[in-house]
Design an enzyme around this catalytic site. Structure first.
Site, mmCIF file in Angstrom:
data_model
loop_
_atom_site.group_PDB
_atom_site.id
_atom_site.type_symbol
_atom_site.label_atom_id
_atom_site.label_comp_id
_atom_site.label_asym_id
_atom_site.label_seq_id
_atom_site.Cartn_x
_atom_site.Cartn_y
_atom_site.Cartn_z
ATOM 1 N N LEU A 232 -66.350 -22.940 -3.650
ATOM 2 C CA LEU A 232 -64.995 -22.499 -3.319
ATOM 3 C C LEU A 232 -65.019 -21.103 -2.703
ATOM 4 O O LEU A 232 -65.817 -20.269 -3.134
ATOM 5 C CB LEU A 232 -64.132 -22.466 -4.575
ATOM 6 C CG LEU A 232 -63.823 -23.791 -5.263
ATOM 7 C CD1 LEU A 232 -63.119 -23.530 -6.587
ATOM 8 C CD2 LEU A 232 -62.939 -24.673 -4.411
ATOM 9 N N PRO A 233 -64.107 -20.831 -1.759
ATOM 10 C CA PRO A 233 -64.036 -19.489 -1.178
ATOM 11 C C PRO A 233 -63.257 -18.547 -2.084
ATOM 12 O O PRO A 233 -62.542 -18.984 -2.991
ATOM 13 C CB PRO A 233 -63.288 -19.727 0.141
ATOM 14 C CG PRO A 233 -62.400 -20.890 -0.153
ATOM 15 C CD PRO A 233 -63.171 -21.770 -1.113
ATOM 16 N N TYR A 235 -60.857 -16.622 -1.003
ATOM 17 C CA TYR A 235 -59.469 -16.758 -0.553
ATOM 18 C C TYR A 235 -59.444 -17.828 0.520
ATOM 19 O O TYR A 235 -60.462 -18.117 1.165
ATOM 20 C CB TYR A 235 -58.886 -15.430 -0.043
ATOM 21 C CG TYR A 235 -59.684 -14.828 1.073
ATOM 22 C CD1 TYR A 235 -59.385 -15.099 2.406
ATOM 23 C CD2 TYR A 235 -60.765 -14.003 0.809
ATOM 24 C CE1 TYR A 235 -60.133 -14.579 3.426
ATOM 25 C CE2 TYR A 235 -61.520 -13.467 1.823
ATOM 26 C CZ TYR A 235 -61.202 -13.757 3.129
ATOM 27 O OH TYR A 235 -61.963 -13.234 4.146
ATOM 28 N N HIS A 237 -58.586 -18.869 3.697
ATOM 29 C CA HIS A 237 -58.426 -18.737 5.150
ATOM 30 C C HIS A 237 -59.848 -18.698 5.691
ATOM 31 O O HIS A 237 -60.665 -17.908 5.206
ATOM 32 C CB HIS A 237 -57.670 -17.454 5.507
ATOM 33 C CG HIS A 237 -57.427 -17.303 6.972
ATOM 34 N ND1 HIS A 237 -56.207 -17.582 7.547
ATOM 35 C CD2 HIS A 237 -58.245 -16.925 7.981
ATOM 36 C CE1 HIS A 237 -56.284 -17.363 8.858
ATOM 37 N NE2 HIS A 237 -57.519 -16.966 9.132
ATOM 38 N N HIS A 239 -63.331 -18.141 6.830
ATOM 39 C CA HIS A 239 -64.117 -16.955 7.158
ATOM 40 C C HIS A 239 -65.591 -17.270 6.950
ATOM 41 O O HIS A 239 -65.957 -18.153 6.173
ATOM 42 C CB HIS A 239 -63.688 -15.744 6.328
ATOM 43 C CG HIS A 239 -63.761 -15.951 4.853
ATOM 44 N ND1 HIS A 239 -62.828 -16.668 4.131
ATOM 45 C CD2 HIS A 239 -64.682 -15.529 3.945
ATOM 46 C CE1 HIS A 239 -63.146 -16.661 2.856
ATOM 47 N NE2 HIS A 239 -64.272 -15.994 2.717
#
Length: 299
Positions: A232-233, A235, A237, A239
């Protein structure tokens, strides 16, 4: 398209414009500004340690929760977090450590090998100190050590559990926790799970232009870079991280980092690869998503 930017490897919270202006004004009035070498004081008095939130011998860092500004030491003060981190060696200063007669304490000696504790002079012995004050419960939870659990998320899990959970939390795509190198202008691509062949030109452009920009600015070739996405990132968006191969960046472990070149190849081979593939990642023990996924997989 994506913008390339050099960002610190450690995460940091940015003040908003109004807070930054106020902080700058106060600093100027006090005769100090960011980056100054002038002595300053901590923004509180009398730090009393209540708990070690987390520590890492490998990373030479410790997170402390304490009470400050206590009137009588009876616990009526305010909460603060202090993070102490040993700073890296400065190559141009290393020679000074061994010049003259450094203060040494022998720890071990065997034939040609010996180990010492070396006590550097004050100017070479600084400790990076980060202060969170006043600290809230959310700050304490953020820095508290939590056990990690590996989960395997199928494409169906993402659609039925993870995505609704993310949307219910109204997770922000503001960049206050940003430590990326390249960020996509285009909105609506939340993570690896959203990628399809439609995004291949964008991904190829990020890889190519990112490597070229780093070569031009730093002289580091593409085969000496680790270029990857998190899942998982931190946040939601799109990148992409660019790090030197020799740098053990946070989040570069195998269960979280997905090499961009392989992401591109996977999409070329299977247009629905990231909608169907089961992905493995780690979650903190107190993460609500962990319980949701575990309950779904038990049923």
């Amino acid at each position: 398209m994506a913008d390339l930017a050099t960002q610190p490897s450690k995460r940091k919270r940015e003040l908003d414009a109004e807070e930054a202006e106020a902080a700058s004004t106060e600093a100027k009035e006090a005769g100090v500004e960011n980056g100054t070498s002038a002595p300053v004081r901590l923004p509180f008095s009398g730090f009393r340690v209540k708990k070690v939130l987390r520590e890492s011998a490998r990373d030479k860092i410790i997170f402390l929760h304490g009470k400050v500004n206590e009137a009588s030491g009876d616990g009526d003060g305010e909460d603060a977090i202090v993070i102490l981190e040993k700073t890296p060696f400065q190559v141009e200063q290393v020679a000074q450590l061994l010049m003259g007669s450094p203060e040494l304490q022998l720890q071990f000696s065997n034939d040609i090998y010996s180990t010492y504790h070396l006590f550097p002079p004050r100017q070479l012995n600084d400790v990076k100190t980060t202060v969170v004050y006043p600290a809230t419960e959310k700050h304490l939870e953020k820095y508290l050590r939590q056990d990690l659990h590996l989960v395997r998320e199928t494409g169906a899990d993402y659609k039925n559990i993870t995505l609704p959970h993310l949307e219910s939390q109204s997770l922000s795509i503001q960049l206050d926790d940003l430590y990326l190198i390249a960020i996509c202008h285009r909105r609506g691509i939340r993570s690896l799970r959203d990628l399809t062949p439609e995004h291949l030109p964008l991904l190829r452009n990020i890889l190519r232009e990112g490597q070229e920009a780093i070569l031009q600015r730093y002289g580091v070739k593409g085969d000496r870079l680790r270029v990857y996405l998190h899942y998982l990132p931190s946040y939601y968006h799109l990148h992409v991280h660019f790090t030197a191969l020799g740098f053990e960046a946070p989040g570069s472990a195998v269960e979280r980092a997905h090499l961009l070149a392989e992401v591109i190849e996977n999409l070329e081979c299977d247009p629905e690869h990231y909608q169907r593939r089961t992905l493995t990642f780690a979650l903190r023990a107190d993460d609500p998503l962990l319980q949701l996924l575990q309950e779904a997989q038990r049923s």
